[in-house]
Design an enzyme around this catalytic site. Structure first.
Site, PDB file in Angstrom:
ATOM      1  N   GLY A 104      -7.940  -6.418   4.179  1.00  0.00           N
ATOM      2  CA  GLY A 104      -7.179  -6.036   2.989  1.00  0.00           C
ATOM      3  C   GLY A 104      -6.680  -7.261   2.246  1.00  0.00           C
TER       4      GLY A 104
ATOM      5  NE  ARG B 211     -10.121  -2.603   5.772  1.00  0.00           N
ATOM      6  CZ  ARG B 211      -9.029  -3.319   6.028  1.00  0.00           C
ATOM      7  NH1 ARG B 211      -9.055  -4.235   6.970  1.00  0.00           N
ATOM      8  NH2 ARG B 211      -7.920  -3.127   5.330  1.00  0.00           N
ATOM      9  CB  CYS B 212     -18.032  -7.227   7.966  1.00  0.00           C
ATOM     10  SG  CYS B 212     -19.777  -7.488   8.368  1.00  0.00           S
TER      11      CYS B 212
ATOM     12  CG  ASP C 176      -5.657  -7.641  15.066  1.00  0.00           C
ATOM     13  OD1 ASP C 176      -4.955  -8.227  15.917  1.00  0.00           O
ATOM     14  OD2 ASP C 176      -6.649  -6.943  15.360  1.00  0.00           O
TER      15      ASP C 176
ATOM     16  CB  THR D  93      -1.815  -8.805   6.412  1.00  0.00           C
ATOM     17  OG1 THR D  93      -1.422  -7.429   6.455  1.00  0.00           O
ATOM     18  CG2 THR D  93      -1.044  -9.579   7.471  1.00  0.00           C
TER      19      THR D  93
ATOM     20  CG  ASP E 252       0.499  -3.807   6.694  1.00  0.00           C
ATOM     21  OD1 ASP E 252       1.086  -3.231   5.755  1.00  0.00           O
ATOM     22  OD2 ASP E 252      -0.635  -3.485   7.080  1.00  0.00           O
TER      23      ASP E 252
ATOM     24  CG  ASP F 148       0.299  -6.260  10.715  1.00  0.00           C
ATOM     25  OD1 ASP F 148      -0.097  -7.302  10.151  1.00  0.00           O
ATOM     26  OD2 ASP F 148      -0.392  -5.230  10.786  1.00  0.00           O
TER      27      ASP F 148
ATOM     28  NE  ARG G  82      -3.746   1.245  10.944  1.00  0.00           N
ATOM     29  CZ  ARG G  82      -4.569   0.401  10.341  1.00  0.00           C
ATOM     30  NH1 ARG G  82      -5.097   0.726   9.180  1.00  0.00           N
ATOM     31  NH2 ARG G  82      -4.864  -0.769  10.881  1.00  0.00           N
TER      32      ARG G  82
ATOM     33  N   GLY H  93      18.827   0.105  -0.754  1.00  0.00           N
ATOM     34  CA  GLY H  93      19.908   1.041  -0.482  1.00  0.00           C
ATOM     35  C   GLY H  93      19.457   2.432  -0.109  1.00  0.00           C
ATOM     36  CB  ALA H  94      16.402   3.726   1.546  1.00  0.00           C
TER      37      ALA H  94
ATOM     38  NE  ARG I  63      28.938   9.726   1.246  1.00  0.00           N
ATOM     39  CZ  ARG I  63      28.572   8.913   0.265  1.00  0.00           C
ATOM     40  NH1 ARG I  63      29.316   8.836  -0.828  1.00  0.00           N
ATOM     41  NH2 ARG I  63      27.459   8.201   0.354  1.00  0.00           N
TER      42      ARG I  63
ATOM     43  CD  GLU J 187      -0.208   3.160   5.359  1.00  0.00           C
ATOM     44  OE1 GLU J 187      -0.840   3.920   4.612  1.00  0.00           O
ATOM     45  OE2 GLU J 187      -0.485   1.950   5.513  1.00  0.00           O
TER      46      GLU J 187
END
Length: 319
Positions: free
Chosen positions: A11, A72-73, A103, A125, A127, A129, A171, A185-186, A211, A222
């Site tokens: 990606g 991607r291969c 990765d 990436t 992510d 990660d 993912r 602020g979620a 309140r 996701e």
């Protein structure tokens, strides 16, 4: 080492171009020829390779995506595919390779190294990660893209007094959701690393309503479930009206932030230094603002961990 190659794989992420630029210019500064491999490992197998000059990477540091394209291969995961790639490298006399990706890209680089072609991995990436580095190229830009979307969605959530579910990428890693949720602020953040209790979430939403709170924003990675699926769970548990926004691939695009441009430049240059020292089979990273490198074996043996202190802080601040 007189000739090296560079490719981007998997990606795309904002800042990959800045990393390619750094590899090319660092190498040329040290009288090393650089060859760009277009289309990732697929391009390597097919011989889609071109010598790069200083001007080849002009005016790309601010551009998202990757000028070398990416793919991607599956074929490169096989011994036959790797042999085809090695044959292309041998024909051009390329002695080492810089691989920018995640990765899967690293696994391909390790396979080449084990067969005598030293490779250095650069973490690209959104992510965030990859183990062995605190930050990956593209994460900061994606994070700011998500925060901008949260801010805009909160405006309309406030106007219509609704609960908005925002699905973000992630993912296997919840860094985007966690960082963006805390910064935006979620009220609730769902990440793959931590399970969730729908009853607890419903109680929190109800408490907010009591309140006087008229709207809520929930961030869902996701890897937990789809935004649409989670919205159904919320509506079933609370009877609240929900709306879903799936940010999707917009998170990968856009001009990289200053942080990502600097990070990519530093990591790309470091990768060339390792190849110059005949020190392949390693991946570069950053820890406490210092450049580091680890063997691919150590990278795969390690595991990226989300910051659980941040996760608990987000819960405390969203009461």
């Amino acid at each position: 080492m007189k000739k090296i190659g560079v490719l981007t794989s998997g990606g795309d992420s904002p800042g990959m171009n800045a990393a390619v630029r750094a590899v090319v210019r660092k190498a040329i500064f040290h009288d090393i020829e650089v060859f760009g491999i277009f289309g990732g490992y697929t391009g390597l197998i097919n011989g889609n390779i071109k010598k790069l000059e200083l001007g080849s990477v002009g005016d790309i540091i601010h551009r998202g995506g990757t000028m070398l394209y990416s793919a991607r291969c599956e074929e490169f995961k096989t011994a036959e595919g790797q042999s085809k790639g090695i044959e292309q490298l041998e024909q051009l006399g390329i002695e080492g390779l810089v691989v920018i990706g995640g990765d899967g890209s690293y696994r391909g680089a390790m396979a080449l190294t084990e067969q005598g072609y030293p490779c250095v991995g650069v973490p690209g990436t959104i992510d965030n990660d990859i183990s062995g580095t605190q930050y990956t190229i593209g994460f900061d830009t994606a994070l700011n893209t998500v925060i901008d979307a949260i801010d805009k969605i909160r405006d309309t959530a406030t106007s219509h007094e609704r609960t908005f579910i925002i699905e973000v990428m992630g993912r296997d890693a919840g860094d985007i959701a966690l960082w963006a949720g805390l910064a935006g602020g979620a009220e609730t953040i769902l990440i793959p690393e931590v399970g969730y209790d729908m009853n607890e979430i419903a109680a929190r939403l109800q408490k907010g309503l009591e309140r006087g709170k008229k709207h809520s924003v929930i961030i869902v990675a996701e890897g937990v479930c789809s935004g649409v699926e989670f919205a159904k769970q919320v509506e079933a548990a609370t009877n609240f009206e929900t709306r879903v926004s799936v940010l999707g691939h917009m998170q990968r695009g856009g001009s990289p932030t200053a942080f990502d441009r600097v990070l990519a430049s530093r990591l790309g240059a470091k990768a060339v230094e390792l190849l110059m020292a005949n020190n392949g089979g390693r991946a570069v990273g950053i820890e406490n603002n210092q450049l580091v490198d680890h063997t691919f074996a150590d990278i795969f043996a390690g595991q990226h961990r989300v910051d659980l202190e941040m996760y608990h802080l987000s819960q405390e601040l969203s009461i």
